[in-house]
Scaffold this motif. Structure first.
Motif, PDB file in Angstrom:
ATOM      1  N   GLU A   1       0.829  -1.198   0.000  1.00 19.03           N
ATOM      2  CA  GLU A   1       0.000   0.000   0.000  1.00 19.03           C
ATOM      3  C   GLU A   1       0.872   1.260   0.000  1.00 19.03           C
ATOM      4  O   GLU A   1       0.597   2.230  -0.715  1.00 19.03           O
ATOM      5  CB  GLU A   1      -0.902  -0.032   1.234  1.00 19.03           C
ATOM      6  CG  GLU A   1      -1.911   1.085   1.291  1.00 19.03           C
ATOM      7  CD  GLU A   1      -2.781   0.964   2.548  1.00 19.03           C
ATOM      8  OE1 GLU A   1      -3.044   2.021   3.136  1.00 19.03           O
ATOM      9  OE2 GLU A   1      -3.185  -0.163   2.913  1.00 19.03           O
ATOM     10  N   LEU A   2       1.930   1.259   0.778  1.00 21.36           N
ATOM     11  CA  LEU A   2       2.845   2.392   0.811  1.00 21.36           C
ATOM     12  C   LEU A   2       3.544   2.586  -0.538  1.00 21.36           C
ATOM     13  O   LEU A   2       3.727   3.714  -1.007  1.00 21.36           O
ATOM     14  CB  LEU A   2       3.884   2.219   1.923  1.00 21.36           C
ATOM     15  CG  LEU A   2       3.359   2.372   3.348  1.00 21.36           C
ATOM     16  CD1 LEU A   2       4.476   2.064   4.349  1.00 21.36           C
ATOM     17  CD2 LEU A   2       2.844   3.774   3.574  1.00 21.36           C
ATOM     18  N   ARG A   3       3.917   1.484  -1.143  1.00 20.45           N
ATOM     19  CA  ARG A   3       4.571   1.592  -2.460  1.00 20.45           C
ATOM     20  C   ARG A   3       3.602   2.146  -3.508  1.00 20.45           C
ATOM     21  O   ARG A   3       3.992   2.923  -4.374  1.00 20.45           O
ATOM     22  CB  ARG A   3       5.100   0.229  -2.896  1.00 20.45           C
ATOM     23  CG  ARG A   3       6.339  -0.150  -2.172  1.00 20.45           C
ATOM     24  CD  ARG A   3       6.957  -1.398  -2.718  1.00 20.45           C
ATOM     25  NE  ARG A   3       8.160  -1.697  -1.952  1.00 20.45           N
ATOM     26  CZ  ARG A   3       8.791  -2.820  -1.976  1.00 20.45           C
ATOM     27  NH1 ARG A   3       8.371  -3.794  -2.762  1.00 20.45           N
ATOM     28  NH2 ARG A   3       9.858  -3.002  -1.246  1.00 20.45           N
ATOM     29  N   ALA A   4       2.360   1.805  -3.419  1.00 18.47           N
ATOM     30  CA  ALA A   4       1.363   2.299  -4.368  1.00 18.47           C
ATOM     31  C   ALA A   4       1.173   3.811  -4.189  1.00 18.47           C
ATOM     32  O   ALA A   4       1.091   4.566  -5.175  1.00 18.47           O
ATOM     33  CB  ALA A   4       0.037   1.567  -4.174  1.00 18.47           C
ATOM     34  N   GLU A   5       1.120   4.268  -2.949  1.00 16.39           N
ATOM     35  CA  GLU A   5       0.997   5.700  -2.698  1.00 16.39           C
ATOM     36  C   GLU A   5       2.229   6.458  -3.189  1.00 16.39           C
ATOM     37  O   GLU A   5       2.124   7.544  -3.781  1.00 16.39           O
ATOM     38  CB  GLU A   5       0.774   5.961  -1.209  1.00 16.39           C
ATOM     39  CG  GLU A   5      -0.602   5.586  -0.717  1.00 16.39           C
ATOM     40  CD  GLU A   5      -0.792   5.878   0.772  1.00 16.39           C
ATOM     41  OE1 GLU A   5       0.008   6.654   1.332  1.00 16.39           O
ATOM     42  OE2 GLU A   5      -1.732   5.344   1.347  1.00 16.39           O
ATOM     43  N   CYS A   6       3.389   5.912  -2.954  1.00 21.99           N
ATOM     44  CA  CYS A   6       4.631   6.536  -3.405  1.00 21.99           C
ATOM     45  C   CYS A   6       4.669   6.616  -4.934  1.00 21.99           C
ATOM     46  O   CYS A   6       5.086   7.634  -5.509  1.00 21.99           O
ATOM     47  CB  CYS A   6       5.826   5.746  -2.864  1.00 21.99           C
ATOM     48  SG  CYS A   6       7.406   6.525  -3.178  1.00 21.99           S
ATOM     49  N   GLN A   7       4.240   5.581  -5.603  1.00 19.24           N
ATOM     50  CA  GLN A   7       4.200   5.576  -7.074  1.00 19.24           C
ATOM     51  C   GLN A   7       3.202   6.615  -7.591  1.00 19.24           C
ATOM     52  O   GLN A   7       3.480   7.312  -8.575  1.00 19.24           O
ATOM     53  CB  GLN A   7       3.827   4.176  -7.587  1.00 19.24           C
ATOM     54  CG  GLN A   7       3.850   4.033  -9.074  1.00 19.24           C
ATOM     55  CD  GLN A   7       5.241   4.234  -9.662  1.00 19.24           C
ATOM     56  OE1 GLN A   7       6.255   4.017  -9.017  1.00 19.24           O
ATOM     57  NE2 GLN A   7       5.289   4.699 -10.900  1.00 19.24           N
TER      58      GLN A   7
END
Length: 125
Positions: free
Chosen positions: A16-22
């Motif tokens: 989820e954090l990686r998706a927000e960062c992307q």
């Protein structure tokens, strides 16, 4: 006292954090591309305005140089006319108030001591 159980909040998932960062990276890229497009458009607009104003200044320069040349051609005649008016005011006392109002006597004394008016230098193009 009441002992409340410490229930830790579940850690956010790494995916989820990686998706927000992307999503943030994509938004930043879009904003940077938009900034480049807007600044390029503004640059083109300002370049055109500069070109048009440069042409306007050149046209105005030609007109003003013609007017200054015409004024310089008639400067001697104007000074001669003012000199004649001042002499007329000396001979005719009823014209003296008008000569005093426009200081024609001062013009006579200053024109004898004043050098010839400077010739204008052409502007660089």
């Amino acid at each position: 006292m009441d002992d409340l159980p410490n229930s830790p909040t579940p850690p956010p998932e790494v995916a989820e954090l990686r998706a927000e960062c992307q999503a943030l990276r994509q938004m930043l890229g879009s904003i940077l591309i938009l900034l480049i497009v807007v600044s390029g458009t503004l640059t083109i607009f300002l370049a055109r305005q500069w070109k048009w104003s440069k042409n306007d200044v050149q046209a105005a320069r030609q007109q003003t140089e013609a007017m200054v040349a015409e004024y310089n051609r008639g400067a001697g005649q104007m000074q001669d006319f003012v000199r004649r008016l001042a002499e007329y005011s000396r001979a005719h006392p009823d014209f003296a108030p008008i000569a005093a109002k426009y200081r024609l006597q001062d013009v006579l004394t200053n024109s004898a001591a004043a050098p010839a008016p400077p010739t204008p230098t052409p502007m660089k193009k």
